[in-house]
Design a protein around this motif. Structure first.
Motif, PDB file in Angstrom:
ATOM      1  N   VAL A 166       4.949   2.469  -4.296  1.00  0.00           N
ATOM      2  CA  VAL A 166       4.661   1.401  -3.325  1.00  0.00           C
ATOM      3  C   VAL A 166       5.910   0.980  -2.545  1.00  0.00           C
ATOM      4  O   VAL A 166       5.975  -0.116  -2.004  1.00  0.00           O
ATOM      5  N   ALA A 175       0.305  -3.809   0.930  1.00  0.00           N
ATOM      6  CA  ALA A 175      -0.995  -3.517   0.305  1.00  0.00           C
ATOM      7  C   ALA A 175      -1.068  -4.122  -1.086  1.00  0.00           C
ATOM      8  O   ALA A 175      -2.134  -4.578  -1.517  1.00  0.00           O
ATOM      9  N   VAL A 176       0.048  -4.130  -1.793  1.00  0.00           N
ATOM     10  CA  VAL A 176       0.078  -4.749  -3.125  1.00  0.00           C
ATOM     11  C   VAL A 176      -0.152  -6.253  -3.018  1.00  0.00           C
ATOM     12  O   VAL A 176      -0.931  -6.830  -3.784  1.00  0.00           O
ATOM     13  N   GLN A 219      -8.550   2.234  -3.212  1.00  0.00           N
ATOM     14  CA  GLN A 219      -7.679   3.269  -2.656  1.00  0.00           C
ATOM     15  C   GLN A 219      -6.240   3.072  -3.104  1.00  0.00           C
ATOM     16  O   GLN A 219      -5.535   4.037  -3.434  1.00  0.00           O
ATOM     17  N   LEU A 220      -5.799   1.806  -3.135  1.00  0.00           N
ATOM     18  CA  LEU A 220      -4.445   1.503  -3.597  1.00  0.00           C
ATOM     19  C   LEU A 220      -4.267   1.899  -5.048  1.00  0.00           C
ATOM     20  O   LEU A 220      -3.288   2.578  -5.416  1.00  0.00           O
ATOM     21  N   ALA A 243      -3.733  -6.912  -2.436  1.00  0.00           N
ATOM     22  CA  ALA A 243      -4.521  -6.733  -3.661  1.00  0.00           C
ATOM     23  C   ALA A 243      -4.316  -7.894  -4.622  1.00  0.00           C
ATOM     24  O   ALA A 243      -5.252  -8.316  -5.313  1.00  0.00           O
ATOM     25  N   ARG A 262     -10.396  -0.915  -0.141  1.00  0.00           N
ATOM     26  CA  ARG A 262      -8.951  -0.786   0.070  1.00  0.00           C
ATOM     27  C   ARG A 262      -8.200  -0.944  -1.248  1.00  0.00           C
ATOM     28  O   ARG A 262      -7.227  -0.228  -1.507  1.00  0.00           O
ATOM     29  N   ALA A 308       1.716   3.982  -1.066  1.00  0.00           N
ATOM     30  CA  ALA A 308       1.205   2.739  -0.502  1.00  0.00           C
ATOM     31  C   ALA A 308       2.390   1.858  -0.126  1.00  0.00           C
ATOM     32  O   ALA A 308       3.547   2.233  -0.305  1.00  0.00           O
ATOM     33  N   SER A 309       2.082   0.675   0.372  1.00  0.00           N
ATOM     34  CA  SER A 309       3.128  -0.252   0.812  1.00  0.00           C
ATOM     35  C   SER A 309       3.097  -1.520  -0.031  1.00  0.00           C
ATOM     36  O   SER A 309       2.094  -1.829  -0.685  1.00  0.00           O
TER      37      SER A 309
END
Length: 335
Positions: free
Chosen positions: A74, A220-221, A20-21, A224, A17, A216-217
């Protein structure tokens, strides 16, 4: 304080994931910015660690476009602040405005309350304004009317300096520059990249109506960022990092006399912390769950160039700080 170096298992799906980000943000960046691969890496490291970046370059090298591309990829809130000598701390942090209809003061937060903030030509603002911004960077909050207002998460400041204009500027003190995790210096594009920039402008690629959707969102950051903290860093690499910082403070014992005499001040412990955090992020960008010595070497210029202070003789002899940093790296045994 360095993060815990204990081994923490990272699941394959978590790493997938994260990759992908990174890939999605990189594609969006490359669609908006020609070249500048190191700048992309620097901004990704800062985004994944919550650190801040100081950029030095002449005008026109896509700093604003790069920061905006990262933010839009993002769905982050982006603000650009043009620093000028008359800029006040309240212009950045916010202020209270009297509402005559209600008979009360209403708090109006400033543009620093965004996920990604571009401070354009930070050295044009006064020392008082610089201090207000750097306090917001450090404390992750602002104080308005005696009340604290937290800044959003994630939060990233990208500050720029123009090295060719000194009139009407206020030099950033070394202690304040130390608060930036990384300092990058941008180069001019090569002829092929410059031609591609012109082609894209002619094709209308930079038109506001042609901007692609977010890749992305922010959630998601944040995920990560948590993963970066679990990247394994071996104690031997921690000792390597600390050894590099130690040599900068004791240059006379490790460097040849000519270079050692140029060093006035070495790197603070913030350099070791920045190395540790940024190396973890770089490992994640490369799809690894552990830090390797090459990660540290790759980051050395960006972590140390604003923390190792050279004397006047270095200016007279035209010796860049990167030359001293390379000598420091050569003097420390790689684990």
């Amino acid at each position: 304080m360095l993060q815990n170096t204990a081994t923490v298992s990272i699941e394959a799906n978590e790493m997938a994931r994260a990759q992908q980000l990174v890939a999605a943000i990189s594609r969006r960046f490359e669609a908006q910015v020609v070249g500048q691969a190191r700048l992309r890496e620097t901004l990704l490291i800062a985004l994944l660690t919550g650190g801040h970046v100081l950029l030095e370059s002449v005008p026109g090298l896509a700093k604003t476009t790069a920061a905006q591309a990262i933010a839009e990829s993002v769905s982050a809130d982006f603000r650009r602040i043009q620093c000028t000598p008359d800029l006040l701390p309240s212009d950045i942090a916010g202020t209270q405005i009297y509402d005559a209809a209600q008979g009360t003061f209403v708090t109006q937060v400033g543009p620093v309350h965004a996920n990604i903030v571009l401070l354009d030509e930070i050295n044009r603002s006064s020392a008082k304004t610089q201090s207000a911004m750097l306090e917001a960077m450090q404390e992750r909050q602002t104080s308005i009317g005696g009340q604290s207002h937290p800044l959003p998460s994630p939060f990233l400041v990208l500050a720029t300096q123009n090295p060719i204009e000194q009139e009407g500027t206020y030099r950033l003190p070394e202690a304040q520059m130390d608060r930036f995790m990384l300092k990058d210096v941008l180069d001019y594009p090569d002829p092929a990249e410059e031609a591609e920039i012109i082609r894209r402008i002619d094709a209308g690629i930079y038109s506001a109506t042609r901007k692609p959707p977010a890749a992305a969102s922010l959630a998601a950051v944040v995920e990560a960022q948590e993963l970066v903290g679990r990247i394994y860093i071996d104690p031997a690499i921690v000792r390597y990092i600390v050894g590099i910082a130690y040599v900068t403070r004791n240059a006379a014992q490790y460097l040849e006399p000519r270079l050692a005499s140029l060093v006035e001040f070495g790197a603070s412990p913030r350099a070791s912390i920045a190395f540790s955090q940024a190396a973890r992020a770089l490992a994640l960008l490369n799809g690894r769950g552990h830090v390797i010595p090459e990660d540290v070497k790759n980051l050395a210029h960006r972590v140390l160039r604003h923390r190792v202070v050279l004397g006047f003789d270095a200016v007279v002899e035209n010796i860049p700080v990167e030359t001293v940093i390379d000598a420091v790296l050569a003097s420390v045994q790689t684990p």
